[in-house]
Structure formats: structure tokens, C-alpha cells
Design an enzyme around this catalytic site. Structure first.
Site, short mmCIF file in Angstrom:
data_model
loop_
_atom_site.label_atom_id
_atom_site.label_comp_id
_atom_site.label_asym_id
_atom_site.label_seq_id
_atom_site.Cartn_x
_atom_site.Cartn_y
_atom_site.Cartn_z
N GLY A 20 1.59 -3.36 -1.57
CA GLY A 20 0.36 -3.95 -2.02
C GLY A 20 -0.20 -2.10 -2.94
NE ARG A 24 1.39 4.54 -0.13
CZ ARG A 24 0.78 4.05 0.58
NH1 ARG A 24 1.01 3.30 1.44
NH2 ARG A 24 -0.45 5.01 1.63
NE ARG A 43 -5.29 -9.57 -15.26
CZ ARG A 43 -6.40 -10.26 -14.39
NH1 ARG A 43 -7.37 -9.77 -14.13
NH2 ARG A 43 -7.15 -11.03 -15.69
NE ARG A 87 1.63 -7.24 3.31
CZ ARG A 87 1.38 -5.95 2.92
NH1 ARG A 87 1.02 -5.55 2.09
NH2 ARG A 87 -0.05 -5.52 4.33
CB SER A 90 -0.64 -0.10 6.47
OG SER A 90 -1.83 -0.26 4.98
CG ASP A 204 -5.96 0.61 10.68
OD1 ASP A 204 -5.49 0.45 9.35
OD2 ASP A 204 -6.79 -0.22 10.76
NE ARG A 217 -3.37 7.42 5.54
CZ ARG A 217 -4.42 5.69 6.02
NH1 ARG A 217 -3.59 5.32 5.53
NH2 ARG A 217 -5.47 6.12 6.79
#
Ligand code: HPA
Length: 234
Positions: A20, A24, A43, A87, A90, A204, A217
């Protein structure tokens, strides 16, 4: 070049990893790919192409949510010929046995709505992963020693959720985790005959309210990249 991807024809590999977060994508390209070249900056949604074990790979940010992912996945598939789209991201754990840091491989992605919803009208289409990718990713995760769950997830349109009743129904029906992109990726892959998978890490937990510490992470993200790359070329 497309409206949202500034790459030239041929700049995008047939295998595309889609985190996403564009930063990353940069980290994964610098860490895992050889000779990585930035192929998109439109962008700020960074994309890189390089090689992994001599295989060409593109790592392209998708942004958050299905409308954003849909734009990039549509252009990657229709204009750049992407064949395998994975994909990496998280998710929020929804079951007691799904813990923080665990890997979730999304066999199916339930959803209230995707950008593709209009096509199906009253039909409840069942977006599902490519079996070859899914089974190869499960094997790769096991080799890596990552605690892994394979099953259904829920692709939501909202992070800040005002419908706890929907989460309750998802939990009741064994859904492992919630995220915001996989259902549309799977639907597009089905429409265009491409392979897709979502490899997720639990960052989470909706029931325990635990969260992955920031220092963990990077390791979790690295594991996902490795699982995705191994599965793509298995
Ligand atoms: N909800 C939706 N998307 C997510 C979550 C969540 O709790 N965690 C990571 N992605």
C-alpha cells in the site's frame, strides 16, 4: 504511460508486488531487488523494477483502499500486461488465535463493496486467490518459520469503522483479518485471467487492541516480500 503510471512500455515486469505504502515499495526494491530502477513517480506512488534471482519484478505502491488499488491494478493489467499481482500489506486480526506478527494468506476476500460492485448487482461474487500462488506462499511461509494462517479475510472500505455489527458477523463466520484492498485485486485478476494473492501481516488486533511495535514492522514486511517473491516464481 498511463494516467497514473509514468512508466514506459516494457518498464513493468509481468510479476508485480503491491504494497500500500510507496515508501515500502522503495524499501523492498532497495532491499530485495538487483539493479532496481524507479519506473513511476506520478503522485508519489513509487514503483521500481529490478530482478530477484534473475526474475524481473516490479514493486508498485497501490495506495490505501480499493478505489486506489483498483486504479493501479487496472493500469498494470490492461496497459502494462502484468500477469501475477501480489499484495503485501498489513491487516487487523479478528480471531483469538490470529496474533500480532502472524502471516495471513487470504484464500478469499469478503466485502460489502468493491469498485467492481456495479458489475455484479444482486450477485455476491466470491473473490478468491490463485491456488498455485496460495499453496506456494504457504510452503514459503513454513520454510521461513512464520506462524501462518490461510483462510478468508474481509476487505473493508473504512479503517475507522462505525459498523461493529459487521465485524461481529465476520468474526462469527471465521474471517481471520480485515484489510482494505484484496477483494478488488482478486476481482480484477478474475476478470482478466491473471494470478493474484494477498500476503498480509497482522499489525493490530480488533479484539485485543494490541499493535505491532514500530521496530518489528520492517522484519514483518521483509518476511512478506520474501514469501511473495518465492511464491511468484515457485
Ligand atoms: N482495519 C482495516 N484495515 C487494516 C487494519 C484494520 O484494523 N489494520 C491494517 N489494515
Amino acid at each position: 504511460m498511463t494516467i497514473h503510471i509514468g512508466a514506459n512500455p516494457g518498464d513493468i515486469a509481468e510479476t508485480v508486488l503491491m504494497p500500500g505504502d510507496p515508501y515500502r515499495a522503495k524499501w523492498a526494491a532497495e532491499t530485495f531487488l538487483k539493479d532496481a530502477v524507479c519506473v513511476n513517480q506520478v503522485r508519489g506512488m513509487l514503483g521500481f523494477t529490478g530482478t530477484w534471482n534473475s526474475h524481473r519484478v516490479t514493486i508498485q505502491g497501490s495506495g490505501m483502499g480499493m478505489p486506489s488499488l483498483s486504479i493501479y491494478a487496472n493500469e498494470l493489467i490492461r496497459d502494462f500486461g502484468a500477469q501475477t499481482l501480489i499484495r503485501i500489506g498489513s491487516c487487523g486480526g479478528m480471531q483469538d488465535h490470529v496474533g500480532i506478527r502472524d502471516v495471513v494468506l487470504a484464500m478469499t476476500a469478503s466485502t460489502v463493496s468493491t469498485p467492481s460492485r456495479g458489475i455484479f448487482r444482486e450477485l455476491s461474487f466470491a473473490p478468491c486467490a490463485d491456488w498455485g500462488l496460495l499453496s506456494a506462499a504457504a510452503a514459503a511461509a513454513q520454510t521461513l518459520g512464520a506462524k501462518t494462517h490461510v483462510g478468508g479475510i474481509y476487505s473493508s472500505d473504512v479503517f475507522y469503522d462505525e459498523r461493529p455489527d459487521l465485524n461481529e458477523q465476520m468474526e462469527r463466520h471465521g474471517i481471520l483479518a480485515v484489510e482494505m484492498e484484496a477483494a478488488e485485486l482478486y476481482t480484477l485478476a478474475a476478470r482478466y485471467g491473471r494470478r493474484a494473492l494477498a500476503v498480509l501481516t497482522v499489525s493490530d488486533h480488533l479484539k485485543t487492541h494490541e499493535a505491532l511495535p514500530a521496530e518489528d514492522r520492517e522484519k514483518s514486511f521483509g518476511d512478506m516480500v520474501e514469501i511473495a517473491l518465492t511464491a511468484a516464481f515457485a
